[in-house]
Design an enzyme around this catalytic site. Structure first.
Site, mmCIF file in Angstrom:
data_model
loop_
_atom_site.group_PDB
_atom_site.id
_atom_site.type_symbol
_atom_site.label_atom_id
_atom_site.label_comp_id
_atom_site.label_asym_id
_atom_site.label_seq_id
_atom_site.Cartn_x
_atom_site.Cartn_y
_atom_site.Cartn_z
ATOM 1 N N ASP A 171 -2.565 1.496 -6.711
ATOM 2 C CA ASP A 171 -1.231 1.126 -6.271
ATOM 3 C C ASP A 171 -0.347 0.757 -7.300
ATOM 4 O O ASP A 171 0.739 1.566 -7.478
ATOM 5 C CB ASP A 171 -1.227 0.051 -5.026
ATOM 6 C CG ASP A 171 -1.742 0.743 -3.867
ATOM 7 O OD1 ASP A 171 -0.959 1.481 -3.019
ATOM 8 O OD2 ASP A 171 -2.926 0.546 -3.685
ATOM 9 N N HIS B 211 -4.404 5.570 6.211
ATOM 10 C CA HIS B 211 -3.372 6.515 5.344
ATOM 11 C C HIS B 211 -1.660 6.232 5.735
ATOM 12 O O HIS B 211 -1.078 6.926 5.033
ATOM 13 C CB HIS B 211 -3.733 7.806 5.137
ATOM 14 C CG HIS B 211 -5.136 8.037 4.563
ATOM 15 N ND1 HIS B 211 -5.620 7.325 3.294
ATOM 16 C CD2 HIS B 211 -6.278 8.412 5.049
ATOM 17 C CE1 HIS B 211 -6.715 7.454 3.176
ATOM 18 N NE2 HIS B 211 -7.441 8.013 4.013
ATOM 19 N N ASP C 75 0.937 -1.088 -0.043
ATOM 20 C CA ASP C 75 0.003 -0.047 0.033
ATOM 21 C C ASP C 75 0.956 1.230 -0.107
ATOM 22 O O ASP C 75 1.349 1.714 0.907
ATOM 23 C CB ASP C 75 -0.940 -0.142 1.076
ATOM 24 C CG ASP C 75 -1.793 1.281 1.110
ATOM 25 O OD1 ASP C 75 -2.817 0.954 0.389
ATOM 26 O OD2 ASP C 75 -1.642 2.384 1.623
ATOM 27 N N GLU D 216 2.065 5.119 -0.317
ATOM 28 C CA GLU D 216 1.588 6.564 0.001
ATOM 29 C C GLU D 216 2.454 7.327 -0.970
ATOM 30 O O GLU D 216 3.534 7.348 -1.134
ATOM 31 C CB GLU D 216 1.912 6.899 1.464
ATOM 32 C CG GLU D 216 0.874 6.156 2.457
ATOM 33 C CD GLU D 216 -0.355 5.989 2.102
ATOM 34 O OE1 GLU D 216 -1.006 6.784 2.104
ATOM 35 O OE2 GLU D 216 -1.074 4.879 2.584
ATOM 36 N N ASP E 27 -1.950 0.835 6.686
ATOM 37 C CA ASP E 27 -3.060 0.523 5.820
ATOM 38 C C ASP E 27 -2.713 -0.915 5.278
ATOM 39 O O ASP E 27 -3.427 -1.808 5.061
ATOM 40 C CB ASP E 27 -2.846 1.312 4.522
ATOM 41 C CG ASP E 27 -3.630 2.787 4.764
ATOM 42 O OD1 ASP E 27 -4.294 2.956 5.828
ATOM 43 O OD2 ASP E 27 -3.634 3.620 3.893
HETATM 44 P P1 AMP Z 1 -4.402 5.525 0.804
HETATM 45 O O1 AMP Z 1 -3.647 4.021 0.252
HETATM 46 O O2 AMP Z 1 -5.883 5.536 0.747
HETATM 47 O O3 AMP Z 1 -3.749 5.999 2.145
HETATM 48 O O4 AMP Z 1 -4.052 6.727 -0.311
HETATM 49 C C1 AMP Z 1 -2.730 6.882 -0.971
HETATM 50 C C2 AMP Z 1 -2.360 7.902 -1.469
HETATM 51 O O5 AMP Z 1 -3.398 8.460 -2.139
HETATM 52 C C3 AMP Z 1 -2.000 8.881 -0.447
HETATM 53 O O6 AMP Z 1 -0.678 8.743 0.033
HETATM 54 C C4 AMP Z 1 -2.511 10.407 -1.251
HETATM 55 O O7 AMP Z 1 -1.231 10.713 -1.784
HETATM 56 C C5 AMP Z 1 -3.544 10.022 -2.147
HETATM 57 N N1 AMP Z 1 -4.634 10.241 -1.265
HETATM 58 C C6 AMP Z 1 -5.619 9.461 -0.356
HETATM 59 N N2 AMP Z 1 -6.599 10.158 -0.378
HETATM 60 C C7 AMP Z 1 -6.576 11.460 -0.838
HETATM 61 C C8 AMP Z 1 -7.370 12.681 -0.722
HETATM 62 N N3 AMP Z 1 -8.490 12.731 -0.171
HETATM 63 N N4 AMP Z 1 -6.913 13.650 -1.513
HETATM 64 C C9 AMP Z 1 -5.615 13.656 -1.900
HETATM 65 N N5 AMP Z 1 -5.122 12.712 -2.273
HETATM 66 C C10 AMP Z 1 -5.345 11.456 -1.447
HETATM 67 MG MG MG Z 2 -2.574 3.970 2.264
#
Ligand code: AMP
Ligand code: MG
Length: 358
Positions: free
Chosen positions: A211, A268, A112, A114, A273
């Site tokens: 991803d 996040h 996952d 970021e 995650d």
């Molecule tokens: P996640 O795996 O859901 O934590 O998200 C992966 C990446 O997506 C994060 O590190 C951000 O770069 C991007 N991301 C997730 N949610 C948002 C959001 N609401 N607004 C902008 N970027 C986001």
């Molecule tokens: Mg994540």
């Protein structure tokens, strides 16, 4: 199990006991005739059991699962699937029905990423800043190792306040980290140390298609490195989950909640995650879901997109022109396994943000 339920003949030929889809009943019937797979009378018995399970009230499901010493957490659909799988395995074993040997991965590499981001900026040039991998042994259903590294972004080295808040990743963590190509090489060394792809068969598993198809794809493009062969296909957990439990595709927190579990750690954070995604994958495997690749990047062979040699900008011999790289990358498309039947394809980062925000 309730005893007064009646089962119609049509339900009787559906191995899943599903009464919701005529098409699905027909498909199973045709398959059964074609390969004789369902000719054993045990399938008739199983579909009667499944029909009864479909009609069981929640309290009865919980009590039955408790009686059988099975996990009784989760929403009703999850409980039904768990009980059906239990009876299916028990009855098939008892009836000595041979189950076809499937080529399933022995290990899961749960990833996952970021990435850098800004609030309400859907055109942002994301760069991977956290690269976690959780290694799950499918047979023991245990986490056996973890790889974790932050990555230093090049295009936007300064993290936005929004990104820090969202991911919990602080500026000093990325400042002191290596850039993505080096982290990728270390990760691939870690894979080698576990003989992944050599002695041990594995599959990448992620929460959704983004991803690999977005973050990894664009990161390789930004760094002018060839997309790694191992990342060309993966298990999309949301898809596996919704297909197995016959429910709508949903986000990480909702999948956990439906299983009667709660998120552990900071949402996040890439490491937290991926650990929670691994918990869901393990739960699925325990419930009898065969986790197998359901998405992959397609490539044009003429463009030779998946070169086995890992090319980095630091190695002049391996470097490639931007034009060559763009050509090979443009040949890549996200492809669905069984795409013809997929009505819920949500391969879009905008859709992803919408789900995350909701
Ligand atoms: P996640 O795996 O859901 O934590 O998200 C992966 C990446 O997506 C994060 O590190 C951000 O770069 C991007 N991301 C997730 N949610 C948002 C959001 N609401 N607004 C902008 N970027 C986001
Ligand atoms: Mg994540």
């Amino acid at each position: 199990m309730s005893s007064g339920s009646k089962v119609s003949v049509d339900e009787g030929v559906d191995p899943e006991g599903s009464s919701s889809s005529l098409t699905s009943v027909k498909v199973h019937r045709l398959k059964g005739i074609k390969d004789g797979q369902y000719s054993n009378p045990v399938f008739k018995k199983l579909s009667v059991i499944n029909g009864e399970i479909n009609r069981m009230p929640r309290e009865e499901l919980i009590s039955k699962l408790g009686e059988l010493k099975l996990d009784s957490r989760g929403v009703t659909d999850v409980l039904k699937k768990r009980l059906k799988t239990y009876y299916r395995e028990k009855k098939l074993t008892k009836a000595h029905v041979p189950t076809p040997k499937k080529s399933l991965p022995e290990f899961l590499m749960v990833i996952d990423f970021e990435a850098t981001c800004e609030e309400n900026n859907d055109n942002y040039d994301h760069e991977i800043i956290e690269f976690p991998v959780i290694l799950v042994c499918v047979e023991s259903k245990q986490v056996v190792d973890e790889f974790h590294s932050y990555c230093k972004p090049r295009i936007n080295p300064q993290l936005s306040e929004f990104c820090v808040q969202l991911t919990g990743i602080t500026q000093d963590k990325v400042d002191s980290a290596e850039e993505f190509p080096k982290v990728l090489r270390r990760m691939e060394d870690w894979m080698k140390s576990h003989e992944l792809g050599a002695k041990n068969k594995f599959a990448v598993l992620t929460d959704g298609p983004w991803d690999m198809s977005r973050f990894m794809y664009h990161q390789c493009r930004q760094n002018k490195i060839t997309y790694p062969r191992w990342g060309g296909k993966w298990i999309n957990l949301r898809k596996a989950y919704s297909n197995f439990y016959q429910c709508r595709r949903t986000k990480l927190n909702d999948m956990l909640e439906n299983l009667g579990m709660t998120f552990e750690g900071h949402l996040h954070s890439g490491l937290d995650d991926s650990r929670n995604i691994a918990r869901i994958a393990i739960r699925l495997a325990e419930d009898g879901c065969e986790l197998k690749v359901n998405e992959y990047l397609h490539y044009d062979r003429n463009e030779n997109a998946f070169k086995s040699k890992h090319i980095t900008p630091d190695s002049p011999k391996g470097s490639t022109s931007e034009e060559e790289l763009n050509q090979s990358m443009d040949g890549l498309h996200l492809t669905n396994d069984g795409a013809a039947n997929e009505t819920e394809e949500v391969d879009d980062l905008l859709e992803y943000y919408r789900i995350q925000r909701s």
